[in-house]
Design an enzyme around this catalytic site. Structure first.
Site, PDB file in Angstrom:
ATOM      1  N   SER A 155       7.786  -4.497  14.222  1.00 42.37           N
ATOM      2  CA  SER A 155       6.372  -4.886  14.102  1.00 42.37           C
ATOM      3  C   SER A 155       6.188  -6.395  14.058  1.00 42.37           C
ATOM      4  O   SER A 155       6.608  -7.099  14.951  1.00 42.37           O
ATOM      5  CB  SER A 155       5.758  -4.198  12.885  1.00 42.37           C
ATOM      6  OG  SER A 155       4.370  -4.384  12.877  1.00 42.37           O
ATOM      7  N   HIS A 156       5.630  -6.901  12.964  1.00 43.43           N
ATOM      8  CA  HIS A 156       5.303  -8.328  12.857  1.00 43.43           C
ATOM      9  C   HIS A 156       6.455  -9.143  12.267  1.00 43.43           C
ATOM     10  O   HIS A 156       6.325 -10.350  12.105  1.00 43.43           O
ATOM     11  CB  HIS A 156       4.072  -8.476  11.983  1.00 43.43           C
ATOM     12  CG  HIS A 156       4.222  -7.706  10.707  1.00 43.43           C
ATOM     13  ND1 HIS A 156       4.042  -6.347  10.667  1.00 43.43           N
ATOM     14  CD2 HIS A 156       4.593  -8.078   9.478  1.00 43.43           C
ATOM     15  CE1 HIS A 156       4.286  -5.918   9.455  1.00 43.43           C
ATOM     16  NE2 HIS A 156       4.631  -6.943   8.696  1.00 43.43           N
ATOM     17  N   ASP A 195      -0.098  -8.454  16.973  1.00 43.39           N
ATOM     18  CA  ASP A 195       1.229  -8.695  16.396  1.00 43.39           C
ATOM     19  C   ASP A 195       2.367  -8.338  17.345  1.00 43.39           C
ATOM     20  O   ASP A 195       2.155  -8.059  18.524  1.00 43.39           O
ATOM     21  CB  ASP A 195       1.375  -7.931  15.078  1.00 43.39           C
ATOM     22  CG  ASP A 195       1.561  -6.442  15.293  1.00 43.39           C
ATOM     23  OD1 ASP A 195       1.032  -5.930  16.292  1.00 43.39           O
ATOM     24  OD2 ASP A 195       2.244  -5.795  14.478  1.00 43.39           O
ATOM     25  N   ASP A 235       4.311  -5.782  18.028  1.00 48.55           N
ATOM     26  CA  ASP A 235       4.294  -4.570  18.840  1.00 48.55           C
ATOM     27  C   ASP A 235       2.890  -4.143  19.259  1.00 48.55           C
ATOM     28  O   ASP A 235       2.706  -3.060  19.815  1.00 48.55           O
ATOM     29  CB  ASP A 235       5.000  -3.432  18.099  1.00 48.55           C
ATOM     30  CG  ASP A 235       4.323  -3.097  16.780  1.00 48.55           C
ATOM     31  OD1 ASP A 235       3.755  -4.012  16.146  1.00 48.55           O
ATOM     32  OD2 ASP A 235       4.362  -1.929  16.367  1.00 48.55           O
ATOM     33  N   LYS A 264      -2.364   2.531  15.067  1.00 54.74           N
ATOM     34  CA  LYS A 264      -3.376   1.487  15.081  1.00 54.74           C
ATOM     35  C   LYS A 264      -3.237   0.750  16.403  1.00 54.74           C
ATOM     36  O   LYS A 264      -2.187   0.790  17.041  1.00 54.74           O
ATOM     37  CB  LYS A 264      -3.231   0.574  13.882  1.00 54.74           C
ATOM     38  CG  LYS A 264      -1.864  -0.020  13.679  1.00 54.74           C
ATOM     39  CD  LYS A 264      -1.753  -0.567  12.255  1.00 54.74           C
ATOM     40  CE  LYS A 264      -0.365  -1.090  11.990  1.00 54.74           C
ATOM     41  NZ  LYS A 264       0.135  -0.712  10.678  1.00 54.74           N
TER      42      LYS A 264
HETATM   43  C1  G1P Z   1       2.513  -2.903   5.350  1.00 52.76           C
HETATM   44  C2  G1P Z   1       1.010  -2.808   5.215  1.00 52.76           C
HETATM   45  C3  G1P Z   1       0.545  -1.428   5.585  1.00 52.76           C
HETATM   46  C4  G1P Z   1       1.036  -1.069   6.983  1.00 52.76           C
HETATM   47  C5  G1P Z   1       2.534  -1.269   7.066  1.00 52.76           C
HETATM   48  C6  G1P Z   1       3.046  -1.059   8.486  1.00 52.76           C
HETATM   49  O1  G1P Z   1       3.143  -1.990   4.480  1.00 52.76           O
HETATM   50  O2  G1P Z   1       0.596  -3.125   3.914  1.00 52.76           O
HETATM   51  O3  G1P Z   1      -0.853  -1.376   5.517  1.00 52.76           O
HETATM   52  O4  G1P Z   1       0.722   0.241   7.300  1.00 52.76           O
HETATM   53  O5  G1P Z   1       2.879  -2.590   6.680  1.00 52.76           O
HETATM   54  O6  G1P Z   1       2.460  -1.941   9.396  1.00 52.76           O
HETATM   55  P1  G1P Z   1       3.712  -2.407   3.045  1.00 52.76           P
HETATM   56  O7  G1P Z   1       4.683  -3.545   3.270  1.00 52.76           O
HETATM   57  O8  G1P Z   1       2.551  -2.860   2.230  1.00 52.76           O
HETATM   58  O9  G1P Z   1       4.358  -1.170   2.520  1.00 52.76           O
HETATM   59 ZN    ZN Z   2       2.871  -3.834  14.275  1.00 53.34          ZN
END
Ligand code: G1P
Ligand code: ZN
Length: 545
Positions: free
Chosen positions: A113-114, A279, A281, A378
């Site tokens: 992801s990010h 981000d 992905d 999302k």
């Molecule tokens: C974080 C975000 C959450 C999101 C997840 C995946 O998780 O807070 O909303 O769904 O990344 O992108 P967390 O690190 O808080 O468990």
């Molecule tokens: Zn992502």
């Protein structure tokens, strides 16, 4: 060519309840590690013999090699067909769409992801099920179980396969068909169906200006095709558009901290009308107007309130959902529309059942994830396009739309304060001690603020009737304020404590304060309540979004 059976040892794999496995890239590059995890996924879902899977990732370091290895493990397990994005690329929402459109049995998404990428950064592997969404708890628990007992994996010999072949082309790999798909084409068509592209083209023809920051991650090619080629935004609207294996050394998380350049531009005299970013992905989004940052929670509420301008949502919304810590701005919209609003635990997978059951149309999280029933993830660009559709219809600046929204529904001041890489044990005991005090808190006051209710959030899924407990501690205070304490499930170093702060302000003449200033007393109360400084040795958060 042959398939070989390789003996292997259990690995420290995906923890139950997390969506996908994220580790340092170097861990995934260890001989046999990726093969081992992918075999564990296949074992957990009853094998892949005769099944069709989608495969692709965000282009980060090791993505291409990983895709080739996974093709070989899939062939070794006698899968029927793999649809792989050309170059090994697919954004998360595009992968979700492809799984649904081609009625695949599931998909593997290569991304952290990010999180930063590169040899020193992170890599990740995530399994999505046939509805296109992240694997639910039962499946992730089964995958974890398999990683603990695995003793062998099956892999076809290296076929020297060309991932850059022509879209539509197929090749045979030990009896398994590999089909190369254009990563952008199907997703682009879906967006054309959902939104009023004519209206948005007309908006750009008026001289409307925009900057989209691809952050050198996966959405660049999607944004260029859709915004510049289809919608007529001037060339150069999309910046940092070429996906790079290390994201150009950046941190591809679209928020005011990591998308600093875009923020600075949008707050300057040269700001275009509209700014957005996505981000690593492609599933998160940031929305910012000239001089006006839109918090993800507000964005979700504005999108829900105005969604009917887009053809896909013209018939109205069935219901909406947010994660529990996301601000209640969308609740106010739902009340007004007379539709249901669901509060779920953090993480997109909890929306899947509600979307599948037709209970909700739009959902979102405070962490910059927004989406709808068009896919089961999302979707960053989707949010940007719905905003554009709204702007095309309303023909008013973003700041204006935001102010009008607050005037109608009240303003929910909102911020998340993150304390990163803190001592894991100290963070765990902070939460468990707070949990132990919950029954005694209502009726007391902390730092001059009265506590109305205090609970450890548990979710009863109305569709599959399962219960998920321990999802964050929610404290409600006088004056319609609340704060939530929760440990991150995605951090890779120590623990990350997230403190979510929300304050409702119904009076229009008090809605123009700066967010952190408005929330300062609440932040202080949160700190006193959980003994933050004494326990974690921190006096201020690392990141405030
Ligand atoms: C974080 C975000 C959450 C999101 C997840 C995946 O998780 O807070 O909303 O769904 O990344 O992108 P967390 O690190 O808080 O468990
Ligand atoms: Zn992502």
């Amino acid at each position: 060519m042959t398939t070989r059976r390789i003996e292997t040892e259990p690995i420290d794999g995906q923890k139950p309840g997390t969506s996908g496995l994220r580790k340092r890239t170097s861990v995934f590059m260890r001989p046999g590690y990726l093969e081992n995890f992918v075999q564990s996924i296949f074992n957990a879902i009853g094998g892949v013999h005769g099944k069709t899977l989608v495969l692709g990732g965000d282009g980060r370091h090791f993505c291409r090699e990983a895709a080739l290895t996974i093709l070989r493990v899939a062939a070794g397990n006698r899968a029927e067909r793999i649809l792989v994005g050309r170059g090994g690329l697919l954004s998360t929402p595009a992968a979700s769409h492809l799984i649904r459109k081609r009625v695949a049995d599931g998909g593997i998404i290569l991304s952290a992801s990010h999180n930063p990428g590169g040899p020193e950064g992170d890599f990740g592997v995530k399994f999505n099920i046939a509805n296109g969404g992240p694997a639910p708890e039962g499946v992730t628990a089964a995958i974890y179980g398999q990683t603990r007992i695995i003793g062998e994996y099956f892999i076809a010999d290296d076929p020297g396969f060309d991932l850059d072949g022509e879209a539509g082309g197929t090749a045979d790999l030990e009896g398994m068909t590999v089909e190369i798909v254009d990563p952008v084409a199907d997703y682009r068509r879906l967006m054309q169906e959902l939104f009023d592209f004519d209206a948005i083209r007309a908006l750009f023809r008026t001289g409307f200006t925009m900057r989209f920051d691809g952050m050198h991650a996966i959405t660049g090619p999607y944004a260029k095709a859709i915004l510049e080629d289809d919608l007529g935004a001037p060339a150069g609207t999309v910046v940092n558009a070429v996906p790079l294996p290390d994201f150009g050394g950046g941190h591809p998380d679209p928020n005011p901290v990591w998308a600093r350049d875009l923020m600075d531009l949008m707050m300057s005299d040269d700001a275009p009308d509209f700014g957005a970013a996505s981000d690593g992905d492609g599933d998160r989004n940031m929305i910012v107007g000239r001089g006006a940052y839109v918090t993800p929670s507000d964005s979700l509420a504005v999108l829900a309130a105005n969604a009917t301008v887009a053809p896909a949502y013209a018939g109205g919304l069935k219901g909406v959902a947010r994660s529990m810590p996301t601000s209640r701005a969308i609740d106010a919209v739902a009340r007004d529309l007379g539709i249901d609003v669901y509060a779920t635990p953090t993480g997109w997978k909890f929306f899947g059942n509600l979307l599948d059951a037709g209970r909700v149309t739009i959902c979102g999280e405070e962490s910059a994830g927004t989406g709808s029933d068009h896919v089961r993830e999302k979707d960053g660009l989707w949010a940007v396009l719905l905003w554009l559709n709204i702007l095309a219809e309303r023909r008013r600046p973003v700041a204006n739309i935001l102010r009008a929204h607050w005037a109608d529904f009240g303003r929910h001041y909102y911020s998340r304060h993150d304390y990163e890489a803190v001592d894991a044990e100290a963070a765990a005991s902070l939460i468990s001690d707070l949990r132990g005090r919950l029954p005694d808190l209502p009726g007391t006051s902390v730092n001059g603020m009265g506590i109305v209710a205090a609970e450890d959030f548990a979710y009863d899924d109305p569709v599959d009737k399962t219960t998920t407990t321990g999802q964050g501690i929610e404290i409600r205070l006088d004056g319609n304020a609340r704060m939530i304490f929760r440990l991150s499930g995605t951090g890779t170093e120590g623990a990350t404590l997230r403190v979510y702060l929300e304050l409702f302000e119904p009076e229009t003449d008090r809605q123009a304060q700066e967010t952190q200033a408005a929330l300062a007393p609440l932040a202080e109360t949160a700190s006193v309540l959980c003994g933050l400084t004494e326990r974690l040795g921190r006096t201020s958060p690392d990141v405030m979004t």
